[in-house]
Design an enzyme around this catalytic site. Structure first.
Site, mmCIF file in Angstrom:
data_model
loop_
_atom_site.group_PDB
_atom_site.id
_atom_site.type_symbol
_atom_site.label_atom_id
_atom_site.label_comp_id
_atom_site.label_asym_id
_atom_site.label_seq_id
_atom_site.Cartn_x
_atom_site.Cartn_y
_atom_site.Cartn_z
ATOM 1 N N ASP A 32 11.885 -5.656 78.405
ATOM 2 C CA ASP A 32 12.705 -4.590 78.989
ATOM 3 C C ASP A 32 14.062 -5.055 79.480
ATOM 4 O OD1 ASP A 32 11.604 -5.673 81.323
ATOM 5 O OD2 ASP A 32 9.952 -4.238 81.223
ATOM 6 N N MET B 31 15.269 -3.075 94.111
ATOM 7 C CA MET B 31 15.632 -1.729 93.633
ATOM 8 C C MET B 31 16.270 -0.912 94.759
ATOM 9 S SD MET B 31 12.328 -0.849 91.297
ATOM 10 C CE MET B 31 11.082 -1.503 92.387
ATOM 11 N N LYS C 270 15.244 1.038 77.767
ATOM 12 C CA LYS C 270 15.765 2.410 77.841
ATOM 13 C C LYS C 270 15.713 3.021 76.449
ATOM 14 C CE LYS C 270 17.339 2.490 82.108
ATOM 15 N NZ LYS C 270 18.326 1.547 82.577
ATOM 16 N N GLY D 198 11.472 -11.318 86.176
ATOM 17 C CA GLY D 198 10.847 -11.855 87.391
ATOM 18 C C GLY D 198 9.384 -12.143 87.178
HETATM 19 N N1 SAH Z 1 9.365 -8.044 88.651
HETATM 20 C C1 SAH Z 1 10.695 -8.264 89.117
HETATM 21 C C2 SAH Z 1 11.256 -7.107 89.910
HETATM 22 C C3 SAH Z 1 11.317 -5.826 89.141
HETATM 23 S S1 SAH Z 1 12.008 -4.514 90.030
HETATM 24 C C4 SAH Z 1 10.754 -9.567 89.914
HETATM 25 O O1 SAH Z 1 9.724 -10.132 90.248
HETATM 26 O O2 SAH Z 1 11.865 -10.037 90.163
HETATM 27 C C5 SAH Z 1 13.700 -4.627 89.571
HETATM 28 C C6 SAH Z 1 14.549 -5.098 90.716
HETATM 29 O O3 SAH Z 1 14.462 -6.493 90.846
HETATM 30 C C7 SAH Z 1 16.020 -4.820 90.567
HETATM 31 O O4 SAH Z 1 16.340 -3.512 90.920
HETATM 32 C C8 SAH Z 1 16.591 -5.804 91.561
HETATM 33 O O5 SAH Z 1 16.446 -5.337 92.870
HETATM 34 C C9 SAH Z 1 15.667 -6.982 91.397
HETATM 35 N N2 SAH Z 1 16.196 -8.000 90.498
HETATM 36 C C10 SAH Z 1 15.630 -8.469 89.389
HETATM 37 N N3 SAH Z 1 16.368 -9.450 88.843
HETATM 38 C C11 SAH Z 1 17.438 -9.601 89.646
HETATM 39 C C12 SAH Z 1 18.569 -10.460 89.637
HETATM 40 N N4 SAH Z 1 18.746 -11.367 88.682
HETATM 41 N N5 SAH Z 1 19.460 -10.354 90.634
HETATM 42 C C13 SAH Z 1 19.295 -9.456 91.617
HETATM 43 N N6 SAH Z 1 18.249 -8.618 91.670
HETATM 44 C C14 SAH Z 1 17.336 -8.692 90.706
#
Ligand code: SAH
Length: 538
Positions: free
Chosen positions: A59, A195, A81, A113
């Protein structure tokens, strides 16, 4: 690492294994985290899965640097998307996973993440279980910890806080947040909101309404761990205004707590020699990694988009005949190489033809070896051959002149190189009265990576790529071809080229030219550091 699962379909460790093994046609799903952006933060297991999977379902949060590790032979399905910017509904993603696994494929479900931190990974597994599809989970480095770390914010610190809490700032349909601010404030820990950009105002107000000191340090961290990471540090009272001023956009996280004040002292990522820099590499995949690795070590983010690859001429009858002539020639003779790839392909082809080097070199005349430059000479050394001629300037004409100077008329020169090699090599040799065979060992094939194309075009147009590196004229042409009919204006592209000939090709498209002082990877790295590096290391 137990990588047997993806190699041979071994399903041990999965609680459904017994049931599902009966259905040997069924594939398997690996639900894996790709980390927050920096490809160096992929786990060893995720990196391995990227290489071995049949299909990768990914994604929007997966960075271009991570995507560039996916081979073109691997099928990919983007579920970030739909066209028109609508997210692909979760049930549709679930069905894609089921469908692909039922085709017997090794499916890698790759998420930003960690897959279980606001990643809806649990929901995907429930579907897989109900369809009896085997799976494994590969945790990833979550942005909630790594993004603060790259900004110089430790989420805990003995002097300031003893807990940290990860909270979604995602609002309900009616715009309200389901956050118990009173409890959060009482916890006295570091608060990390994911988010949260669009609900920043509500979050900060919620905290102060619940009694938090408006002077509490706070930060918003955008695109953390990537070359484009930005950090705004302020207080709970001022963060919204400061963030707006900086134009912070998603993806970003908000961090609230005393540890945020440490960023001013502990920041480090952007201070690395090439921190905050992003480069696009177009070398063939066989030899891309050395340059990529060195730039990454200096802190750069590197997108690998090979523009060409090489294909051995196979079978190679002309080479076989030339080697026979070489063996039988009674005067002096030269075996000449003009690239490291040429050296490797030469020895691979000998192996393929089951030809022993002793029989090639075993005739009467004295055998000498020529190499165009130091990299080619190094490759020859690896095979136990130390070249007799390596010109000071990396250039086909110079090599021809040097060989001619060192030879007597009647000697035989076997040039083993790429199809359509530079013609400049030949005239000095024939003028001297040498017998020349110019044999094609391999040809260059242009590569197009549809997965990266659009993202790369977008990044180039937004000025997010500091420079593109070119190590041959064919990489320039391959790159332009890969960009297709995009209407790209190449004037804004800064091209770091290995030599004059490569630079001429880049100049034809109007790129801004930089040329390494020597034709070597060391000189490429030096040039890039000189142009884009921090003047002083921290
Ligand atoms: N599973 C992911 C989070 C998914 S929700 C994790 O563990 O990181 C998506 C949110 O993660 C985004 O809206 C933002 O708030 C955050 N996010 C993910 N990657 C990011 C990055 N490189 N820099 C800043 N925020 C990030």
């Amino acid at each position: 690492m137990n990588d047997g699962g993806i190699v041979d379909g071994n399903m041990s460790g999965n609680r459904n294994a017994g049931k599902i093994n009966e259905n040997s046609a069924c594939g398997k799903v690996w639900l894996a985290g790709a980390g927050p952006g920096d490809a160096g933060l992929l786990t060893v297991k995720a990196a391995h899965l990227i290489e071995k999977a049949d299909v990768i379902v990914y994604d929007a949060l997966i960075s271009a640097e991570v995507l560039s590790r996916i081979s073109q032979n691997t099928e990919t399905i983007y579920v970030g998307k739909h066209s028109g910017n609508h997210p692909v509904p979760q049930h549709e993603i679930n069905q894609i996973l089921v469908r692909e696994a039922k085709k017997g494929k090794k499916v890698l479900r790759l998420k930003g993440g960690d897959p279980f931190v606001f990643g809806r990974g649990g929901e995907e597994l429930e579907t897989l279980i109900s369809e009896q599809i085997p799976f494994e989970v590969v945790p990833g480095i979550t942005s909630s910890v790594a993004v603060p770390a790259y900004a110089g914010i430790p989420v805990t610190h003995r002097d300031y806080t003893s807990s940290f809490h990860v909270i979604t700032g995602h609002a309900r349909k009616d715009g309200t947040l389901s956050i118990d601010f009173d409890s959060l404030v009482r916890l006295n820990g570091t608060l990390v909101f994911l988010m949260s950009v669009s609900s920043m105002e509500k979050i900060l107000k919620g905290l102060t309404d619940a009694g938090m000191d408006p002077d509490m340090p706070a930060a918003v961290l955008e695109r953390g761990t990537t070359a484009r990471q930005r950090r705004v540090t302020a207080t709970v009272g001022t963060l919204k205004a400061e963030s707006d001023r900086a134009g912070i956009r998603t993806p970003a996280i908000i961090v609230v707590g005393k540890v945020c004040a440490l960023a001013d002292e502990l920041h480090w990522a952007e201070d690395r020699q090439l921190g905050g820099r992003q480069f696009l590499l177009t070398r063939p995949r066989q030899n891309i990694s050395a340059l990529a690795g060195r730039l990454r070590n200096l802190g750069a983010q590197v997108i690998e988009m090979p523009a060409i690859h090489t294909e051995a001429v196979c079978p190679n009858e002309p080479l076989k005949s030339a080697l026979e002539r070489f063996r039988q020639h009674r005067e002096g003779k030269w075996l000449v190489f003009t690239s490291p790839i040429g050296v490797n392909v030469f020895f691979d082809t000998l192996k393929e033809m089951k030809m022993d080097l002793r029989s090639v070199f075993g005739g009467n005349g004295k055998v000498r070896i020529g190499a165009i430059g130091s990299a080619t000479a190094d490759s020859l050394c690896e095979y136990g051959l130390i070249p007799d001629a390596v010109p000071g300037t990396y250039n086909a004409g110079e090599l021809g002149k040097e060989l001619a100077e060192m030879s007597e008329p009647g000697e035989y020169v076997l040039i083993a190189r790429a199809e359509k090699g530079s013609p400049d090599l030949i005239p000095p040799l024939t003028d001297k009265g040498l017998l020349v065979d110019d044999i094609a060992l391999y040809r260059t094939v242009y590569e197009i990576n549809p997965l990266l194309k659009e993202e790369v075009i977008r990044m180039l147009q937004n000025g997010e790529i500091d420079a593109v590196t070119f190590t041959s004229a064919s990489t320039v042409r391959g790159f332009v071809r890969a960009m297709g009919e995009s209407g790209m204006d190449y004037h804004s592209v800064r091209a770091v080229c290995i030599g004059e000939q490569t630079a001429r090709a880049a100049a034809e498209y109007g790129m801004q030219i930089e040329i390494a002082d020597q034709a070597s990877m060391d000189a490429m790295v030096e040039k890039i550091t000189e142009l884009f590096g921090k003047k002083q290391l921290k």
